[in-house]
Design a protein around this motif. Structure first.
Motif, PDB file in Angstrom:
ATOM      1  N   ALA A  96       0.842  -1.200   0.000  1.00 50.64           N
ATOM      2  CA  ALA A  96       0.000   0.000   0.000  1.00 50.64           C
ATOM      3  C   ALA A  96       0.874   1.245   0.000  1.00 50.64           C
ATOM      4  N   LEU A  97       1.958   1.185   0.781  1.00 52.82           N
ATOM      5  CA  LEU A  97       2.911   2.291   0.836  1.00 52.82           C
ATOM      6  C   LEU A  97       3.555   2.500  -0.530  1.00 52.82           C
ATOM      7  N   LYS A  98       3.943   1.405  -1.162  1.00 59.80           N
ATOM      8  CA  LYS A  98       4.570   1.478  -2.488  1.00 59.80           C
ATOM      9  C   LYS A  98       3.595   2.019  -3.530  1.00 59.80           C
ATOM     10  N   ALA A  99       2.324   1.651  -3.399  1.00 62.85           N
ATOM     11  CA  ALA A  99       1.321   2.109  -4.364  1.00 62.85           C
ATOM     12  C   ALA A  99       1.188   3.620  -4.333  1.00 62.85           C
ATOM     13  N   VAL A 100       1.228   4.198  -3.130  1.00 68.44           N
ATOM     14  CA  VAL A 100       1.138   5.652  -3.001  1.00 68.44           C
ATOM     15  C   VAL A 100       2.329   6.301  -3.699  1.00 68.44           C
ATOM     16  N   ASN A 101       3.505   5.734  -3.478  1.00 70.72           N
ATOM     17  CA  ASN A 101       4.715   6.246  -4.119  1.00 70.72           C
ATOM     18  C   ASN A 101       4.593   6.189  -5.632  1.00 70.72           C
ATOM     19  N   LYS A 102       4.138   5.057  -6.158  1.00 76.36           N
ATOM     20  CA  LYS A 102       4.023   4.867  -7.605  1.00 76.36           C
ATOM     21  C   LYS A 102       3.065   5.866  -8.243  1.00 76.36           C
ATOM     22  N   LEU A 228      -4.543   7.535   7.946  1.00 78.14           N
ATOM     23  CA  LEU A 228      -3.886   6.309   8.387  1.00 78.14           C
ATOM     24  C   LEU A 228      -4.868   5.136   8.370  1.00 78.14           C
ATOM     25  N   LYS A 229      -6.082   5.353   8.861  1.00 81.67           N
ATOM     26  CA  LYS A 229      -7.109   4.308   8.879  1.00 81.67           C
ATOM     27  C   LYS A 229      -7.430   3.849   7.448  1.00 81.67           C
ATOM     28  N   ALA A 230      -7.584   4.809   6.547  1.00 82.48           N
ATOM     29  CA  ALA A 230      -7.904   4.475   5.158  1.00 82.48           C
ATOM     30  C   ALA A 230      -6.778   3.683   4.504  1.00 82.48           C
ATOM     31  N   LEU A 231      -5.527   4.050   4.807  1.00 84.43           N
ATOM     32  CA  LEU A 231      -4.389   3.344   4.227  1.00 84.43           C
ATOM     33  C   LEU A 231      -4.294   1.917   4.780  1.00 84.43           C
ATOM     34  N   ARG A 232      -4.533   1.765   6.074  1.00 76.16           N
ATOM     35  CA  ARG A 232      -4.494   0.431   6.685  1.00 76.16           C
ATOM     36  C   ARG A 232      -5.553  -0.481   6.078  1.00 76.16           C
ATOM     37  N   GLU A 233      -6.724   0.092   5.819  1.00 78.81           N
ATOM     38  CA  GLU A 233      -7.840  -0.701   5.292  1.00 78.81           C
ATOM     39  C   GLU A 233      -7.844  -0.778   3.772  1.00 78.81           C
ATOM     40  N   LYS A 234      -6.893  -0.061   3.162  1.00 80.04           N
ATOM     41  CA  LYS A 234      -6.816   0.029   1.702  1.00 80.04           C
ATOM     42  C   LYS A 234      -8.152   0.517   1.124  1.00 80.04           C
ATOM     43  N   ASP A 235      -8.720   1.460   1.851  1.00 78.94           N
ATOM     44  CA  ASP A 235      -9.945   2.136   1.419  1.00 78.94           C
ATOM     45  C   ASP A 235      -9.498   3.312   0.550  1.00 78.94           C
ATOM     46  N   TRP A 236      -9.293   3.034  -0.729  1.00 82.95           N
ATOM     47  CA  TRP A 236      -8.638   4.008  -1.593  1.00 82.95           C
ATOM     48  C   TRP A 236      -9.471   5.250  -1.849  1.00 82.95           C
ATOM     49  N   LYS A 237     -10.786   5.125  -1.858  1.00 89.75           N
ATOM     50  CA  LYS A 237     -11.610   6.326  -2.050  1.00 89.75           C
ATOM     51  C   LYS A 237     -11.465   7.281  -0.871  1.00 89.75           C
ATOM     52  N   SER A 238     -11.487   6.743   0.342  1.00 96.14           N
ATOM     53  CA  SER A 238     -11.317   7.599   1.522  1.00 96.14           C
ATOM     54  C   SER A 238      -9.908   8.160   1.576  1.00 96.14           C
ATOM     55  N   PHE A 239      -8.924   7.325   1.227  1.00 93.69           N
ATOM     56  CA  PHE A 239      -7.541   7.795   1.233  1.00 93.69           C
ATOM     57  C   PHE A 239      -7.365   8.950   0.244  1.00 93.69           C
ATOM     58  N   ALA A 240      -7.911   8.794  -0.957  1.00 96.73           N
ATOM     59  CA  ALA A 240      -7.800   9.844  -1.969  1.00 96.73           C
ATOM     60  C   ALA A 240      -8.517  11.116  -1.534  1.00 96.73           C
ATOM     61  N   ARG A 241      -9.647  10.948  -0.842  1.00 98.00           N
ATOM     62  CA  ARG A 241     -10.400  12.120  -0.382  1.00 98.00           C
ATOM     63  C   ARG A 241      -9.552  12.965   0.570  1.00 98.00           C
ATOM     64  N   TYR A 252      -7.792   9.515  -8.397  1.00 92.52           N
ATOM     65  CA  TYR A 252      -6.678   8.958  -7.634  1.00 92.52           C
ATOM     66  C   TYR A 252      -7.000   7.610  -6.993  1.00 92.52           C
ATOM     67  N   SER A 253      -8.228   7.421  -6.562  1.00 88.29           N
ATOM     68  CA  SER A 253      -8.563   6.133  -5.940  1.00 88.29           C
ATOM     69  C   SER A 253      -8.386   4.998  -6.940  1.00 88.29           C
ATOM     70  N   ALA A 254      -8.754   5.240  -8.190  1.00 86.70           N
ATOM     71  CA  ALA A 254      -8.587   4.221  -9.224  1.00 86.70           C
ATOM     72  C   ALA A 254      -7.110   3.914  -9.454  1.00 86.70           C
ATOM     73  N   LYS A 255      -6.285   4.957  -9.438  1.00 90.30           N
ATOM     74  CA  LYS A 255      -4.843   4.768  -9.631  1.00 90.30           C
ATOM     75  C   LYS A 255      -4.228   3.991  -8.474  1.00 90.30           C
ATOM     76  N   PHE A 256      -4.597   4.365  -7.233  1.00 94.28           N
ATOM     77  CA  PHE A 256      -4.055   3.664  -6.063  1.00 94.28           C
ATOM     78  C   PHE A 256      -4.426   2.181  -6.087  1.00 94.28           C
ATOM     79  N   GLU A 257      -5.687   1.912  -6.382  1.00 89.29           N
ATOM     80  CA  GLU A 257      -6.149   0.524  -6.387  1.00 89.29           C
ATOM     81  C   GLU A 257      -5.444  -0.277  -7.473  1.00 89.29           C
ATOM     82  N   LYS A 258      -5.281   0.315  -8.648  1.00 89.46           N
ATOM     83  CA  LYS A 258      -4.615  -0.367  -9.746  1.00 89.46           C
ATOM     84  C   LYS A 258      -3.179  -0.713  -9.395  1.00 89.46           C
TER      85      LYS A 258
END
Length: 264
Positions: A96-102, A228-241, A252-258
């Motif tokens: 998940a951390l790497k996905a954010v970086n990418k 932090l909660k969104a990243l732990r749960e890989k809730d990409w829509k909340s994380f992007a918000r 961004y949520s689509a990119k993170f999930e991909k």
């Protein structure tokens, strides 16, 4: 908006920009905005080192040469062990951390010329000017791609520094705060939250290597329970918000999930 020609005796904010660039090149001078003897001597020395006409006058060629930085030291590169340690400290999936970086910096935390990867946000520039009591309206009219109520106007890669250079001539701190920086594209306006004494200190740390950028990302995520909660749960829509803003959730949520699915 071209850089002005500067000479010994000039006192201005443009001289401060010049002095900061010289300091970044290793010259031990102040940044008081006064083009005095020390600044003049540093300019002459720099011009000689680059094979330029060493007349102490800062024109187009000198500005161009000053804008080219040395590559970041390899010691500052993020390793797999660094990523695992960061993920463990946050109790999140390392992928998940790497996905954010990418997604945030697909080419890494630095440009090929050694400057940190940035994205200049014109709507944040407007917000920061207002917060400092500076009327943004004249700049919105003259430089709509630099100060604007709407996001956008992106040039990408090295060209973002052209936009930043113009913004710094309006107000340096606001300009630096209006950029997202490094491998995780953290906004400069968060410098205080991250524990820096000012935005310039944050930029200096982010320029030292990707490890400094990763450490700042960990501090930022830890300070934001919702992110932090969104990243732990890989809730990409909340994380992007929370991380990218409500106007960029779907993109961004689509990119993170991909990216996460590819890594996993």
């Amino acid at each position: 908006m071209p850089n002005p020609v500067l000479r010994k005796g000039t006192i201005s904010d443009d001289v401060k920009v010049l002095q900061n660039l010289l300091i970044a090149q290793g010259y031990a001078i102040g940044n008081d905005g006064n083009f005095g003897k020390n600044t003049f001597d540093a300019v002459v020395a720099f011009q000689k080192s680059k094979g330029l006409d060493a007349d102490g006058v800062v024109g187009k060629d000198t500005w161009t040469a000053l804008a080219v930085q040395q590559p970041a030291p390899s010691a500052g590169k993020i390793t797999e062990a660094d990523l695992v340690a960061a993920a463990t400290s946050l109790n999140v999936d390392v992928n998940a951390l790497k996905a954010v970086n990418k997604v945030e910096s697909p080419k890494g935390g630095f440009l090929p010329d050694g400057r940190p990867t940035i994205l200049f946000e014109r709507h944040i520039m407007r917000r920061q000017l207002l917060a400092k009591g500076i009327n943004p309206v004249p700049y919105e009219t003259q430089f709509p791609n630099i100060v604007n109520a709407e996001r956008g106007g992106y040039k990408g890669n090295e060209q973002e520094y052209d936009r930043l250079a113009i913004a710094k001539r309006i107000d340096e701190s606001s300009a630096l705060e209006a950029c997202s920086w490094g491998a995780y594209q953290i906004m400069g306006m968060h410098w205080k939250l991250l524990g820096y004494s000012n935005v310039q200190e944050m930029v200096q740390d982010f320029s030292s290597g990707e490890k400094g950028q990763l450490n700042a990302f960990v501090r930022f995520i830890r300070s934001q329970p919702s992110i932090l909660k969104a990243l732990r749960e890989k809730d990409w829509k909340s994380f992007a918000r929370w991380y990218n803003g409500p106007g960029a959730i779907d993109e961004y949520s689509a990119k993170f999930e991909k990216e996460y699915n590819k890594l996993s």
